[in-house]
Scaffold this motif. Sequence first.
Motif: not given
Lengths: 224, 224
Positions: B156-173
Amino acid sequence: MNEPYFREAEERFCELLKAYLPYEDAYQELYKTEVNNLPLYGYGVKGFTLSMIEAIMNITNNKGDLKLVEGALAIGREILGKPVELLEDVESTLKSLNGDYRLVMATKGDLLDQERKLLKSGLAKYFHHIEIMSNKNKEDFQKLINHLDCAPEEFMMVGNSLKSDILPVLQIGGNAVYVPYHITWEHEKIDHHITHDHFHQVETIKEILPFLKSQSYLTKETLK
Amino acid sequence: MNEPYFREAEERFCELLKAYLPYEDAYQELYKTEVNNLPLYGYGVKGFTLSMIEAIMNITNNKGDLKLVEGALAIGREILGKPVELLEDVESTLKSLNGDYRLVMATKGDLLDQERKLLKSGLAKYFHHIEIMSNKNKEDFQKLINHLDCAPEEFMMVGNSLKSDILPVLQIGGNAVYVPYHITWEHEKIDHHITHDHFHQVETIKEILPFLKSQSYLTKETLK
């Protein structure tokens, strides 16, 4: 191996500044600026470029032309784009060691630049782990071997800088093999000889193979 | 959190160049230069400083004063010397999670600068591992979780950038929790909303604790 590119860059820098200072003085000014900036910028091409620019300010007393700065930016950009030239026998030696030993690459410089070089070199596949370090002091090597869960006596560093690759590793109880290279940055030079039970010097990287076989304390079992 | 320092630096840059360009145009020129240089320099203060200097060349048509360049170097140096100000509840939240979860810090920027900030912050002790990344694309996160030997659904990634912290992590499941921050760099902005089973948004970092408790699929056993 970036050393020749940096030395070439220094020559171009001195050439750029020749209207202001003799070659050797410009080199000394750049070197002084680089070393002063190491604690701030660390190692690598970006810090080197910023130091060139700062040296231009000092050398021209802030009166130089912006074209000088443009020249410095171009020199830095050029180093970043240089091809990676492997030294002889590096790949074949890594190939021979791979599988028998746990190979780790420890390097310092800019993160992205070092990653890019490793990719270009095609050597990444031989390494169990890549450590891009901000410094190579004994504390940094201690952190590295802790992270690898490796006892110091089972660790052997092979490198071309007595100051950065050899001395700190001997200090933490590791083994070190020095492979001299014909170009060494001023800041990496030391002015004394090393004699130490765990220190060894070879002329070329491929001598590592017979050396490892000859050393009973460095068996495949301990060094892995 | 360096964001406010970078934004402040951009303002000072525009102020420096006001004799040449209106504020907004200078900002746009700097932004364009920064983004162009990302593949070459990567993230961090050193690349930002080099981009400021390059933008000065372009804005003044190589005719500006070296003092402008000196100003840019000073702005960069100042960011590197800034204190680290922790956001509210960050430390107490890390303290609460520590022991129950394997905490990893993933950040991008200059190696030495990031190490220095972590040291200044006093937060290093809560983390099992620190990863200073040259990029935060999905390939980079994939490499990170491979290295950690962690399945994506346990990450689980916690972060403040949708582009760098959130989207790529969702993409890898993986799972991702977004904690918005009032300042976001232009380049980190995305122009669409995210709806995803593994995506969650909180207002402050301390909401992570009840959130984790409420999610049966994110038990202490899976997220460690």
